[in-house]
Design a protein around this motif. Structure first.
Motif, PDB file in Angstrom:
ATOM      1  N   PHE A   1       0.896  -1.169   0.000  1.00  0.00           N
ATOM      2  CA  PHE A   1       0.000   0.000   0.000  1.00  0.00           C
ATOM      3  C   PHE A   1       0.931   1.215   0.000  1.00  0.00           C
ATOM      4  CE2 PHE A   1      -2.908   2.758   2.809  1.00  0.00           C
ATOM      5  CZ  PHE A   1      -3.751   3.097   1.759  1.00  0.00           C
TER       6      PHE A   1
ATOM      7  N   CYS B   1      -6.476   8.518  -3.757  1.00  0.00           N
ATOM      8  CA  CYS B   1      -6.633   9.471  -2.657  1.00  0.00           C
ATOM      9  C   CYS B   1      -5.493  10.473  -2.758  1.00  0.00           C
ATOM     10  CB  CYS B   1      -6.545   8.756  -1.315  1.00  0.00           C
ATOM     11  SG  CYS B   1      -7.974   7.716  -1.004  1.00  0.00           S
TER      12      CYS B   1
ATOM     13  N   ILE C   1      -3.859  11.259  -0.162  1.00  0.00           N
ATOM     14  CA  ILE C   1      -2.926  10.798   0.878  1.00  0.00           C
ATOM     15  C   ILE C   1      -3.272   9.327   1.119  1.00  0.00           C
ATOM     16  CG2 ILE C   1      -4.485  11.432   2.800  1.00  0.00           C
ATOM     17  CD1 ILE C   1      -1.993  12.440   4.303  1.00  0.00           C
ATOM     18  N   ASN C   2      -2.301   8.521   1.412  1.00  0.00           N
ATOM     19  CA  ASN C   2      -2.616   7.133   1.754  1.00  0.00           C
ATOM     20  C   ASN C   2      -2.476   6.957   3.260  1.00  0.00           C
ATOM     21  OD1 ASN C   2      -3.297   6.412  -0.801  1.00  0.00           O
ATOM     22  ND2 ASN C   2      -1.403   5.323  -1.271  1.00  0.00           N
ATOM     23  N   CYS C   3      -3.615   6.767   3.929  1.00  0.00           N
ATOM     24  CA  CYS C   3      -3.649   6.655   5.387  1.00  0.00           C
ATOM     25  C   CYS C   3      -3.437   5.190   5.742  1.00  0.00           C
ATOM     26  CB  CYS C   3      -4.996   7.128   5.919  1.00  0.00           C
ATOM     27  SG  CYS C   3      -5.508   8.703   5.199  1.00  0.00           S
TER      28      CYS C   3
ATOM     29  N   TYR D   1      -4.195   3.414   8.183  1.00  0.00           N
ATOM     30  CA  TYR D   1      -5.286   2.725   8.889  1.00  0.00           C
ATOM     31  C   TYR D   1      -6.499   2.499   7.986  1.00  0.00           C
ATOM     32  CZ  TYR D   1      -6.757   7.548   8.896  1.00  0.00           C
ATOM     33  OH  TYR D   1      -7.096   8.816   8.469  1.00  0.00           O
ATOM     34  N   CYS D   2      -6.399   2.852   6.713  1.00  0.00           N
ATOM     35  CA  CYS D   2      -7.576   2.886   5.834  1.00  0.00           C
ATOM     36  C   CYS D   2      -8.271   1.527   5.744  1.00  0.00           C
ATOM     37  CB  CYS D   2      -7.154   3.310   4.434  1.00  0.00           C
ATOM     38  SG  CYS D   2      -8.550   3.376   3.307  1.00  0.00           S
TER      39      CYS D   2
ATOM     40  N   GLY E   1     -11.607   5.449  -2.281  1.00  0.00           N
ATOM     41  CA  GLY E   1     -10.783   6.558  -2.756  1.00  0.00           C
ATOM     42  C   GLY E   1     -11.329   7.886  -2.219  1.00  0.00           C
ATOM     43  N   ASP E   2     -10.972   8.945  -2.872  1.00  0.00           N
ATOM     44  CA  ASP E   2     -11.485  10.236  -2.434  1.00  0.00           C
ATOM     45  C   ASP E   2     -12.163  10.921  -3.603  1.00  0.00           C
ATOM     46  OD1 ASP E   2     -11.728  12.976  -1.521  1.00  0.00           O
ATOM     47  OD2 ASP E   2     -10.436  12.342   0.136  1.00  0.00           O
TER      48      ASP E   2
ATOM     49  N   ARG F   1     -11.100  13.439   2.575  1.00  0.00           N
ATOM     50  CA  ARG F   1      -9.977  13.908   3.406  1.00  0.00           C
ATOM     51  C   ARG F   1      -9.173  14.957   2.634  1.00  0.00           C
ATOM     52  NH1 ARG F   1      -6.952  13.174   7.947  1.00  0.00           N
ATOM     53  NH2 ARG F   1      -4.858  12.300   7.858  1.00  0.00           N
TER      54      ARG F   1
HETATM   55  S1  SF4 Z   1     -10.048   6.433   1.624  1.00  0.00           S
HETATM   56 FE1  SF4 Z   1      -9.765   7.983   3.238  1.00  0.00          FE
HETATM   57  S2  SF4 Z   1      -8.746   6.867   4.895  1.00  0.00           S
HETATM   58 FE2  SF4 Z   1      -8.493   5.657   3.028  1.00  0.00          FE
HETATM   59  S3  SF4 Z   1      -6.496   6.305   2.214  1.00  0.00           S
HETATM   60 FE3  SF4 Z   1      -8.090   7.525   1.220  1.00  0.00          FE
HETATM   61  S4  SF4 Z   1      -8.205   9.400   2.436  1.00  0.00           S
HETATM   62 FE4  SF4 Z   1      -7.148   7.885   3.670  1.00  0.00          FE
END
Ligand code: SF4
Length: 339
Positions: free
Chosen positions: A49, A119, A121-123, A125-126, A164-165, A195
């Motif tokens: 990831f 996204c 940013i890649n979080c 904890y996603c 995704g975002d 986000r």
């Molecule tokens: S879907 Fe939300 S939590 Fe998951 S990586 Fe993208 S911004 Fe981060």
């Protein structure tokens, strides 16, 4: 129709900021002056990831601090490759609620559209870090099928854009989709879960404000911020512009070990959100997704943190503590046992 000029705080193009995100661990370590001997341990998680951090978010991370709560949300660590019982690839069973590509119908009156697999940013904890986006996102050619689905399901009164975002896609694509959704009279509300405004607030540009300011749909934008240091004056300006466009603002956070598992931090987050014109909505317990077990905060500890919030915040600034359970028709509220 209301037309808008570029907001005065808006000095950078969000697409340039997005494409300039750091994706290479070595570059991130150098940029943040992190100890290089901590680098190799994280690379396996990165391969599964990839790391991705945009410049405006990087600017808020304290250099040289591996324990920085913003950094912890974005750096791969060795624990991500641990096999832990109960932590799975699809913790919410979403792939069983997927009647057509890019459309999830989990809740009676709401459908969720996956506009993009990407996204800003890649979080780490996603809960969708293993989601097969390549087979499950809406292409522009499939927008017409969304209209057909909504007309066949008049019980759906709200469309949720998720990912995704959804705010990594262009304004033209968003406008195209909204034009289609607006044609279905039974849909009254649009909800955008994103986000992006937290990590690239410059995304709230004149074009987006024009689209959201002119839609007939009641619009709610749910920001995803987990820590008060993620929010700054550029973010405040973006939120102010959204409110002026008639958008309702809520926030949902995830309770994360080493990020916001602290009563004072959670109080400060609620206060900071309100300063930006946002009401705290949900505080989520971690979804048990494979690779994120090290972020888990047990329910008993979460209850104690909520008791702290009840002590120091007015009721309207207290998020609801929830857990999402696969197969349940909505979020499960956690009983706080407050006396
Ligand atoms: S879907 Fe939300 S939590 Fe998951 S990586 Fe993208 S911004 Fe981060």
């Amino acid at each position: 129709m209301i037309t808008r000029t570029a907001p005065s705080w808006h000095t950078e193009d969000w697409q340039i900021l997005l494409s300039g995100s750091i994706r290479c661990p070595e570059a991130l370590w150098k940029r943040l002056e992190l100890p290089l001997d901590s680098l190799p341990a994280g690379l396996k998680g990165h391969q599964a990831f990839p790391l991705r951090v945009p410049e405006p978010y990087l600017d808020k991370i304290l250099p040289g601090r591996l324990d920085d709560p913003l950094l912890r949300q974005v750096i791969p660590v060795a624990a991500e490759t641990d096999q832990v019982a109960g932590y799975v690839a699809d913790p919410l069973g979403e792939l069983g609620s997927n009647p057509q590509s890019g459309l999830l119908h989990k809740y009676h009156s709401r459908v969720l559209l996956v506009l993009s697999g990407a996204c800003a940013i890649n979080c780490r904890y996603c809960f969708r870090r293993h989601f097969p986006y390549e087979d499950n996102r809406l292409s522009t050619a499939e927008f017409a099928q969304v209209e057909t689905y909504l007309r066949e399901h008049p019980e759906v009164n709200e469309v949720i854009l998720s990912g995704g975002d959804p705010l990594v896609v262009s304004n033209a694509r968003l406008a195209n989709l909204l034009n289609i959704i607006e044609k279905v009279p039974t849909v009254r509300r649009l909800r955008i879960h994103t986000r992006v405004p937290v990590v690239i607030p410059q995304r709230i540009d004149a074009g987006l404000l024009e689209i959201l300011g002119n839609t007939r749909l009641d619009t709610v934008l749910v920001t995803h911020s987990n820590h008060p240091r993620e929010l700054d004056s550029v973010f405040d300006a973006a939120m102010g512009a959204l409110r002026q466009a008639g958008v309702h603002l809520l926030n949902q956070a995830v309770l994360l070990r080493g990020v916001n598992d602290d009563g004072q931090v959670l109080v400060a987050l609620s206060e900071r959100l309100f300063h930006s014109g946002i009401l705290p909505y949900y505080l989520h317990l971690l979804d048990p997704v494979a690779g994120a077990h090290h972020f888990d905060v047990p329910e008993a500890e979460a209850r104690a943190l909520m008791a702290h919030l009840h002590r120091y915040l007015p009721g309207f600034l207290i998020p609801r503590l929830v857990r999402e359970i696969s197969g349940k028709p909505g979020k499960t509220l956690i009983d706080l046992h407050l006396s």
